[in-house]
Design a protein around this motif. Structure first.
Motif, PDB file in Angstrom:
ATOM      1  N   CYS A  86      -4.883   6.103  -1.980  1.00 54.53           N
ATOM      2  CA  CYS A  86      -3.756   6.228  -1.051  1.00 54.53           C
ATOM      3  C   CYS A  86      -4.180   5.977   0.386  1.00 54.53           C
ATOM      4  N   LYS A 145       3.353   1.903  -5.721  1.00 52.23           N
ATOM      5  CA  LYS A 145       2.508   1.081  -4.863  1.00 52.23           C
ATOM      6  C   LYS A 145       1.590   0.238  -5.741  1.00 52.23           C
ATOM      7  N   GLU A 146       0.820  -0.626  -5.129  1.00 51.47           N
ATOM      8  CA  GLU A 146      -0.200  -1.368  -5.869  1.00 51.47           C
ATOM      9  C   GLU A 146      -1.183  -0.366  -6.488  1.00 51.47           C
ATOM     10  N   THR A 147      -1.682  -0.646  -7.660  1.00 54.40           N
ATOM     11  CA  THR A 147      -2.671   0.193  -8.372  1.00 54.40           C
ATOM     12  C   THR A 147      -2.479   1.701  -8.146  1.00 54.40           C
ATOM     13  N   ASN A 184      -5.530   8.024   2.560  1.00 50.27           N
ATOM     14  CA  ASN A 184      -5.435   9.117   3.525  1.00 50.27           C
ATOM     15  C   ASN A 184      -6.781   9.406   4.197  1.00 50.27           C
ATOM     16  N   HIS A 198       0.826  -1.211   0.000  1.00 50.68           N
ATOM     17  CA  HIS A 198       0.000   0.000   0.000  1.00 50.68           C
ATOM     18  C   HIS A 198       0.865   1.268   0.000  1.00 50.68           C
ATOM     19  N   SER A 199       0.181   2.431   0.054  1.00 53.72           N
ATOM     20  CA  SER A 199       0.877   3.707  -0.152  1.00 53.72           C
ATOM     21  C   SER A 199       1.748   4.108   1.030  1.00 53.72           C
ATOM     22  N   GLN A 246      -7.469   7.066   6.993  1.00 53.98           N
ATOM     23  CA  GLN A 246      -6.544   7.175   8.124  1.00 53.98           C
ATOM     24  C   GLN A 246      -6.857   8.406   8.980  1.00 53.98           C
ATOM     25  N   VAL A 272       1.676   7.595  -4.509  1.00 54.00           N
ATOM     26  CA  VAL A 272       1.809   6.560  -5.553  1.00 54.00           C
ATOM     27  C   VAL A 272       2.971   5.610  -5.240  1.00 54.00           C
ATOM     28  N   CYS A 322       1.529   6.955   2.208  1.00 50.27           N
ATOM     29  CA  CYS A 322       0.659   7.781   3.044  1.00 50.27           C
ATOM     30  C   CYS A 322       0.203   7.031   4.293  1.00 50.27           C
ATOM     31  N   ILE A 323      -0.058   5.743   4.152  1.00 49.97           N
ATOM     32  CA  ILE A 323      -0.540   4.978   5.299  1.00 49.97           C
ATOM     33  C   ILE A 323       0.535   4.956   6.384  1.00 49.97           C
TER      34      ILE A 323
END
Lengths: 258, 378
Positions: B272, A214-216, B274, A165-166, B277, A191, A168-169
């Motif tokens: 993403c 990242k994925e997709t 966000n 995953h991104s 989260q 991304v 951002c997480i």
């Protein structure tokens, strides 16, 4: 593990800077446990002594950038039960894949005094473009904790916890404030695959995409936002052309801005 | 939730400098005090030891994908609204160890972790955030599938609410019936009264715990004028609200699982995660098992997950929400519609975080409105 033969580990280098292999030696606290859990059979960065294959696990660093690389990776694959590529070079061609967008013959004739000594391919490509790969560990360089996790998963017969995953997480879970929203700093985090420990955003810098797509991913939408933030088209092209320039999603997006 | 919020104590006034007494009293009672602080160009929720660390004189400017802090015109302590953090990171931490096990002979000895977290006191909780906690209570304190760690943290928490004076442009709590005035679910609730003559807080107790604490702080009684002034703050905030959620959105989204707007928003959505989260009610988690190199110790960790990842919908054979379109639709439809079926409430409190912290500024109210407008009529 008493009574059981320790699995043989090999670490191979192709076109690369050696930094990802160093990440293994950087596992200072855990290095003795690693050495106790596997037989380090081939690891020239650490020792000249080598033990013949076949190997239970091969870690492969570096990209394929010469005809010799392309031959040697087949030999490595033949001797390896499990082959894991480590780092941006091995997983997407690395920074040296910038040559893929240019004329390599011209580089050779301009840079080298004796161009005839240079034997290179026109491209730098990922290991998986040449042989089957069991797992790709991303990063420039790889993250030592993720490397240990991959070794751990291999030794215990489970799937590595390496999310796709991104970035951002990772930032949000760490409580890092988004540099793009709060400062208007262009950031590849949305991304890019997580895993670095949000190094750059936690220092108020945008993500450079060291861990690749990242994925997709949706880089077209992100690029449009970069434009709104005032980034010029050539800069948008360049932001995708770094350590993972040859990763398909980043490559296509940079070409859209040529 | 076992905590009962009600109190008959009359509101009082605290001077600006009595906030330190409030923090000291809470710390003296063993609470870890968490409050708004300016860090890395945003108002975040972090440990607070001194009232001087509160972001005095700062206001926030929020829009889709945009957050800036500016110097305000007055030395108010709470003239901004919600930032990128929410209280969920304390009540439901991003990463928690559920248990660990050690190899013993041929078997395993499982040890549950001791949760020694000191009780939290939250200062500056907004009305929408109280509503968000109550929504998460339904998720984690639901009888058969209760989360004991959450329940313990929640029951122990001391909540000092603050009534918003200036909503951000991304706020829409009035249309979600979740603000801007905090009506219940707090131990204390403050309204900042600031003009040339004074800098005070009108404080209401919402629980016996809150009323008891208030008696230990230097305070003065309120008069009619104070109450009117506090009411005016809440009214002005309500009137300043710029965004709203489409009415009857729960039924609306159920009518449109195949609306072309889902595809349009997917063109912009970065998947993403966000939005999920920063959302104060999103509660999804994933569980990760880790082992040590020797295979002698295993641990199980729970961490925040998101319906925007591929792994989230991974079932035997692959992920079932491969397209961003279906992931965005899942998130928005659950949040605003099927949440009602599952938890008997909306999952949205109108705090606007998902709008502000979306890197490309996707606006959940605009998405709902676009689908609503496509139906025509009034």
């Amino acid at each position: 593990m008493a009574g059981k033969r320790k699995p043989k580990l090999a670490v191979w280098k192709f076109s690369s800077c050696d930094g990802c292999q160093l990440s293994l030696l950087d596992c200072e606290d855990e290095l003795l446990t690693v050495a106790a859990s596997v037989e380090i059979a081939y690891f020239l960065e650490a020792t000249r002594a080598t033990i013949k294959g076949p190997y239970a696990l091969s870690l492969v660093e570096g990209s394929i950038s010469t005809p010799e690389d392309a031959e040697r990776i087949r030999a490595v694959r033949r001797q390896s039960k499990v082959l894991i590529t480590i780092g941006a070079c091995a997983t997407s061609g690395g920074i040296q894949a910038l040559r893929n967008f240019q004329d390599v013959e011209q580089f050779i004739s301009t840079v080298y005094a004796r161009p005839e000594f240079i034997d290179t391919l026109a491209t730098s490509t990922a290991i998986a473009e040449h042989v089957p790969v069991d797992f790709e560990l991303r990063g420039c360089p790889i993250d030592k904790h993720q490397l240990l996790e991959v070794l751990n998963a291999f030794l215990n017969g489970r799937k590595p916890n390496v999310p796709r995953h991104s970035q951002c997480i990772e930032c949000k879970q760490a409580g890092t404030v988004c540099v793009m929203v709060a400062r208007g700093t262009p950031c590849l985090g949305p991304v890019t695959q997580a895993g670095c420990g949000n190094l750059c955003p936690s220092c108020n810098r945008g993500c450079y995409g060291c861990f690749g797509p990242k994925e997709t991913p949706n880089p077209a939408s992100l690029s449009a936002r970069f434009g709104e933030l005032g980034m010029a088209q050539p800069a948008v092209k360049q932001i995708y052309r770094l350590f993972n320039a040859h990763a398909p999603e980043f490559q296509q997006e940079s070409q859209r801005h040529e | 939730m076992a905590t009962h919020y009600s109190s008959s104590a009359p509101p009082v006034r605290l001077g600006r400098h009595s906030l330190q007494a409030l923090i000291d009293a809470l710390r003296g009672d063993g609470y870890t005090v968490i409050g708004p602080r300016l860090e890395d160009a945003a108002i975040v929720y972090a440990p607070l030891e001194s009232a001087d660390s509160l972001p005095e004189g700062w206001v926030d400017q929020q829009e889709g994908g945009h957050y800036r802090l500016l110097r305000g015109e007055r030395p108010a302590l709470f003239d901004y609204v919600v930032g990128p953090h929410s209280w969920k990171r304390y009540l439901y931490p991003p990463r928690q160890r559920l248990w660990q096990a050690h190899k013993q002979g041929k078997g395993w000895r499982v040890k549950e972790p001791l949760d020694n977290t000191a009780p939290y006191a939250f200062i500056g909780v907004r009305s929408c955030e109280i509503h968000a906690m109550r929504i998460q209570d339904r998720v984690f304190d639901n009888g058969a599938f209760a989360d004991p760690a959450y329940i313990k943290r929640r029951q122990q928490a001391f909540i000092v609410a603050v009534n918003c004076a200036h909503p951000a442009a991304t706020c829409f709590c009035t249309s979600m019936n979740s603000g801007p005035r905090a009506k219940e679910g707090f131990d204390l609730c403050m309204t900042e009264l600031l003009d040339e003559q004074r800098h005070e807080f009108l404080v209401e107790a919402g629980s016996d715990k809150g009323a008891a604490l208030l008696t230990r702080l230097p305070h003065r009684p309120c008069d009619e004028n104070d109450l009117r002034q506090a009411e005016a703050v809440a009214t002005a905030a309500s009137q300043a609200m710029q965004r709203e959620m489409a009415p009857d959105v729960a039924a609306l989204l159920k009518r449109h699982p195949e609306h072309p707007r889902w595809q349009e928003v997917a063109q912009r959505c970065l998947s993403c995660a966000n939005c999920t989260q920063v959302c104060p009610t999103c509660f999804c988690s994933t569980v990760e098992d880790v082992t040590d190199l020797s295979g002698q110790t295993a641990q199980r960790w729970r961490q925040w997950d998101s319906c925007f990842t591929l792994d989230f919908s991974y079932i035997h054979g692959g992920s079932i929400r491969r397209e961003t379109r279906s992931r965005y639709r899942q998130w928005m439809t659950h949040k605003l519609s099927t949440w009602h079926d599952q938890f008997d409430t909306s999952g949205c409190v109108g705090c606007g975080r998902c709008i502000t912290w979306c890197p490309v500024g996707i606006d959940i109210t605009e998405e709902a409105k676009a689908i609503r407008d496509s139906e025509g009529g009034t």
